[in-house]
Write an enzyme that holds these catalytic residues in place. Structure first.
Site, short mmCIF file in Angstrom:
data_model
loop_
_atom_site.label_atom_id
_atom_site.label_comp_id
_atom_site.label_asym_id
_atom_site.label_seq_id
_atom_site.Cartn_x
_atom_site.Cartn_y
_atom_site.Cartn_z
N ASP A 101 48.79 33.35 39.41
CA ASP A 101 48.01 34.45 39.97
C ASP A 101 46.77 33.86 40.66
O ASP A 101 46.90 32.97 41.50
CB ASP A 101 47.66 35.44 38.85
CG ASP A 101 47.00 36.71 39.34
OD1 ASP A 101 47.70 37.58 39.89
OD2 ASP A 101 45.77 36.83 39.19
N TYR A 150 44.50 47.96 46.09
CA TYR A 150 43.55 47.62 45.02
C TYR A 150 42.56 46.54 45.45
O TYR A 150 41.40 46.56 45.04
CB TYR A 150 44.29 47.22 43.74
CG TYR A 150 44.88 45.83 43.74
CD1 TYR A 150 44.22 44.78 43.10
CD2 TYR A 150 46.10 45.56 44.36
CE1 TYR A 150 44.76 43.50 43.09
CE2 TYR A 150 46.64 44.29 44.36
CZ TYR A 150 45.97 43.26 43.73
OH TYR A 150 46.49 42.00 43.73
N TYR A 231 37.87 38.34 44.15
CA TYR A 231 38.38 39.16 45.25
C TYR A 231 37.30 39.39 46.30
O TYR A 231 37.59 39.44 47.50
CB TYR A 231 38.85 40.52 44.72
CG TYR A 231 40.05 40.45 43.80
CD1 TYR A 231 41.35 40.50 44.31
CD2 TYR A 231 39.89 40.35 42.42
CE1 TYR A 231 42.45 40.44 43.47
CE2 TYR A 231 40.98 40.29 41.57
CZ TYR A 231 42.27 40.33 42.10
OH TYR A 231 43.35 40.27 41.27
N HIS A 296 55.56 39.68 37.05
CA HIS A 296 54.44 38.87 37.53
C HIS A 296 53.88 37.91 36.48
O HIS A 296 53.57 36.76 36.79
CB HIS A 296 53.31 39.79 38.02
CG HIS A 296 52.14 39.05 38.57
ND1 HIS A 296 52.21 38.27 39.71
CD2 HIS A 296 50.84 38.94 38.13
CE1 HIS A 296 51.03 37.73 39.97
NE2 HIS A 296 50.18 38.12 39.02
#
Length: 317
Positions: A101, A150, A231, A296
């Protein structure tokens, strides 16, 4: 897990929590969002039992590591600076690296900026995203998926945190770790993050209430801001990495993804993996594994298989 040792290391101006076990060549394990060192609990034990020293930090902003308050303190240069200092503190000239990830994104960046420090890389779930010279990543996501994706919703400081605060932390962690539907990636402002979740969750066999409680206890303590700031640095990272535009990944690589992983179904990803683009950007890519029926959080969902894949690859070097 009681045999895993924990300590704090001073790196790059912050205190970093590290979990580790074993003796031998170092394998650096990098977690994603919303995770911790704990996501590698199975791999730490497996690798240590096979003659390696498994080292799994809480990345800056997570768990028991420091969380600088400024969002820009989570740039690629800060995070890679942490890892360079950590590797040096371990007394190593080179290490094996495994990422998942956001940890995979960080691992790609480490290999891009400091390939001299990496013997070989095993990355899970997230392919190398070569820098596009004229397209900022968040702008691209917004153009393809709209404002309700998101990642777009995470950009404004404080907004996601306020919504997460209204949701039980354990329930939130359950939702994140068990999502499988593309609808989980779209979060309208009207419904909010809480409105996008169901109320009843049956945990899969690979995830226990004890696991959930560990993750939840740490995020209750640290909050989610540190992880969200990764992010918020995506466009900043695009600017900072301009000098490396077009630079390939120059270390041996094995890539593993589940066929039910939503990242595998992102538009263009399968073509990139299977039609030559991936191998062009990662010329020393030695193996691509697509695991059937896996989502995931692959290193937790299939711990034994992932541990075997890591071992069988790195033992060759």
């Amino acid at each position: 897990m009681e045999t895993i040792t924990h300590r704090t290391v001073e790196v790059n101006g912050i205190k970093m929590h590290v979990a580790e076990k074993g003796e031998g060549p170092v394998v650096l394990l990098l977690h994603g969002f919303p995770e911790l060192w704990y996501t590698w609990r199975h791999q730490i034990l497996s690798l240590a039992g096979r003659g390696f020293r498994a080292v799994a930090p809480d990345l800056r902003g997570y768990g028991d590591s420091d969380a600088p308050p400024c969002p820009s303190s989570y740039s690629v240069l800060h995070v890679i600076g942490d890892l360079v200092a950590l590797i040096q503190s371990l007394g190593q000239q080179q290490v094996f690296v495994v990422g998942h990830d956001w940890g995979a994104v960080v691992a790609w960046s480490l290999c891009l900026l400091r390939p001299d420090l990496v013997k070989a890389l095993v990355n899970l779930s997230v392919v190398f995203n070569a820098r596009h010279p004229s397209r900022r990543p968040v702008d691209s996501i917004r153009a393809i998926f709209g404002e309700d994706h998101y990642i777009c919703r995470f950009q404004e400081p404080g907004v996601a945190e306020a919504e997460f605060a209204r949701i039980d932390t354990a329930l939130l962690i359950k939702k994140f770790l068990t999502y499988r539907k593309p609808s989980a990636l779209v979060v309208s402002k009207e419904k909010g993050f809480g409105g996008s979740f169901d109320t009843v969750i049956n945990l899969p066999s690979w995830l226990s209430e004890e696991d959930i409680n560990y993750f939840a206890s740490k995020f209750k303590q640290s909050g989610f801001t540190g992880g969200l700031n990764y992010y918020r640095c995506m466009n900043l990272n695009w600017e900072l990495l301009a000098p490396w535009t077009g630079e390939p990944i120059k270390v041996p690589v094995k890539f593993i993804v589940g066929d039910l992983d939503l990242t595998y179904h992102t538009p263009g990803v399968q073509a990139y993996i299977h039609e030559g683009g991936f191998r062009k950007d990662v010329p020393f890519l030695q193996d691509v594994v697509v695991m059937e029926g896996v989502g995931h959080f692959i290193n937790q969902e299939k711990p034994n298989e992932i541990s075997d894949h890591i071992y069988e690859f790195i033992r060759k070097f």
